[in-house]
Design a protein around this motif. Structure first.
Motif, PDB file in Angstrom:
ATOM      1  N   THR A  74     -30.077  47.220   2.533  1.00  0.00           N
ATOM      2  CA  THR A  74     -28.767  47.844   3.057  1.00  0.00           C
ATOM      3  C   THR A  74     -28.776  47.764   4.484  1.00  0.00           C
ATOM      4  OG1 THR A  74     -27.303  49.624   2.974  1.00  0.00           O
ATOM      5  CG2 THR A  74     -29.838  50.305   3.152  1.00  0.00           C
TER       6      THR A  74
ATOM      7  N   GLU B 249     -26.222  48.968   8.064  1.00  0.00           N
ATOM      8  CA  GLU B 249     -25.067  49.787   8.742  1.00  0.00           C
ATOM      9  C   GLU B 249     -23.820  49.048   9.172  1.00  0.00           C
ATOM     10  OE1 GLU B 249     -24.956  53.088   8.501  1.00  0.00           O
ATOM     11  OE2 GLU B 249     -26.883  53.630   7.782  1.00  0.00           O
TER      12      GLU B 249
ATOM     13  N   ARG C  95     -20.578  45.337   4.763  1.00  0.00           N
ATOM     14  CA  ARG C  95     -19.720  44.663   4.072  1.00  0.00           C
ATOM     15  C   ARG C  95     -19.892  43.183   3.586  1.00  0.00           C
ATOM     16  NH1 ARG C  95     -18.883  49.431   3.953  1.00  0.00           N
ATOM     17  NH2 ARG C  95     -17.199  50.606   4.685  1.00  0.00           N
TER      18      ARG C  95
ATOM     19  N   GLY D 184     -23.090  42.876   1.878  1.00  0.00           N
ATOM     20  CA  GLY D 184     -22.953  43.353   0.488  1.00  0.00           C
ATOM     21  C   GLY D 184     -22.396  42.436  -0.650  1.00  0.00           C
TER      22      GLY D 184
ATOM     23  N   PRO E 292     -22.172  54.551  -4.704  1.00  0.00           N
ATOM     24  CA  PRO E 292     -21.812  53.364  -3.891  1.00  0.00           C
ATOM     25  C   PRO E 292     -22.080  51.829  -4.274  1.00  0.00           C
ATOM     26  CG  PRO E 292     -24.028  54.349  -3.521  1.00  0.00           C
ATOM     27  CD  PRO E 292     -23.515  55.247  -4.745  1.00  0.00           C
ATOM     28  N   SER E 293     -21.140  51.189  -3.668  1.00  0.00           N
ATOM     29  CA  SER E 293     -21.129  49.708  -4.112  1.00  0.00           C
ATOM     30  C   SER E 293     -22.050  48.834  -3.310  1.00  0.00           C
ATOM     31  CB  SER E 293     -19.777  49.109  -4.014  1.00  0.00           C
ATOM     32  OG  SER E 293     -19.472  48.935  -2.441  1.00  0.00           O
TER      33      SER E 293
ATOM     34  N   THR F  89     -21.574  46.866  -1.058  1.00  0.00           N
ATOM     35  CA  THR F  89     -20.884  46.812   0.004  1.00  0.00           C
ATOM     36  C   THR F  89     -20.880  48.038   1.037  1.00  0.00           C
ATOM     37  OG1 THR F  89     -18.802  47.065  -0.715  1.00  0.00           O
ATOM     38  CG2 THR F  89     -19.657  44.940  -0.399  1.00  0.00           C
ATOM     39  N   SER F  90     -21.602  49.148   0.459  1.00  0.00           N
ATOM     40  CA  SER F  90     -21.572  50.481   1.088  1.00  0.00           C
ATOM     41  C   SER F  90     -22.576  50.273   2.389  1.00  0.00           C
ATOM     42  CB  SER F  90     -21.902  51.478   0.346  1.00  0.00           C
ATOM     43  OG  SER F  90     -20.854  51.647  -0.773  1.00  0.00           O
ATOM     44  N   THR F  91     -22.397  51.019   3.260  1.00  0.00           N
ATOM     45  CA  THR F  91     -23.404  50.930   4.336  1.00  0.00           C
ATOM     46  C   THR F  91     -24.470  52.141   3.987  1.00  0.00           C
ATOM     47  OG1 THR F  91     -22.471  53.073   5.612  1.00  0.00           O
ATOM     48  CG2 THR F  91     -21.550  50.698   6.191  1.00  0.00           C
TER      49      THR F  91
ATOM     50  N   GLU G 167     -22.882  55.605   4.201  1.00  0.00           N
ATOM     51  CA  GLU G 167     -22.117  55.783   2.846  1.00  0.00           C
ATOM     52  C   GLU G 167     -22.956  56.185   1.694  1.00  0.00           C
ATOM     53  OE1 GLU G 167     -18.410  53.002   4.540  1.00  0.00           O
ATOM     54  OE2 GLU G 167     -19.643  52.235   3.359  1.00  0.00           O
ATOM     55  N   ALA G 168     -23.682  55.273   1.592  1.00  0.00           N
ATOM     56  CA  ALA G 168     -24.717  55.483   0.308  1.00  0.00           C
ATOM     57  C   ALA G 168     -25.371  56.771   0.306  1.00  0.00           C
ATOM     58  CB  ALA G 168     -25.785  54.192   0.159  1.00  0.00           C
TER      59      ALA G 168
ATOM     60  N   SER H 180     -22.677  59.348  -0.690  1.00  0.00           N
ATOM     61  CA  SER H 180     -22.374  59.092  -2.053  1.00  0.00           C
ATOM     62  C   SER H 180     -23.298  59.803  -2.852  1.00  0.00           C
ATOM     63  CB  SER H 180     -22.192  57.683  -2.298  1.00  0.00           C
ATOM     64  OG  SER H 180     -21.060  57.153  -1.583  1.00  0.00           O
TER      65      SER H 180
END
Length: 128
Positions: free
Chosen positions: A21, A23, A28, A31, A84-85, A87-89, A92-93, A96
């Motif tokens: 992952t 930032e 995006r 991801g 999170p997907s 593509t999440s930062t 964000e993860a 989440s």
């Protein structure tokens, strides 16, 4: 059960970070690449994360909604959507997974309260 669901969330979190992952906006782009690599069998952790996330949707519904009143349908939908997907930062993860873990704590609290566990205070860090 709620405990199994909590364990699965922890496993999902580990897989998410193993998949790699980053930032910012680069997350995006990378991801999308992780998703393609997962489908092509080139990123095992991303593939397993995506598969387990799909499987988790039914698990969370059963575990958190199975005990009458453990969580509302709205809370269950929120937990599922919060995962999170690829593509999440990283930020964000983190947020989440924290939301999902807090919903699990809320479900556990509600079940204990219903089973006559007395007045069990909800941990202060959980806000709903």
């Amino acid at each position: 059960s709620i405990d199994n669901t909590e364990g699965l969330v922890n496993e999902l979190e580990t897989l998410f970070y193993e998949a790699g992952t980053t930032e910012g906006p680069l997350a995006r782009i990378t991801g999308v690449g992780k998703g393609i690599a997962a489908k092509a069998g080139l990123n095992e952790a991303a593939k397993v994360y995506q598969d387990q996330k799909e499987a988790f949707i039914s698990q969370i519904s059963k575990a958190l909604g199975g005990d009458v009143g453990a969580l509302s349908n709205q809370d269950i939908a929120r937990a599922i959507k919060a995962l999170p997907s690829l593509t999440s930062t990283a930020g964000e993860a983190r947020r989440s997974f924290l939301i999902v873990k807090n919903l699990i704590k809320k479900a556990r609290h509600n079940v204990q309260k219903q089973k006559g566990g007395g007045s069990i205070p909800l941990p202060a860090e959980i806000e709903f």
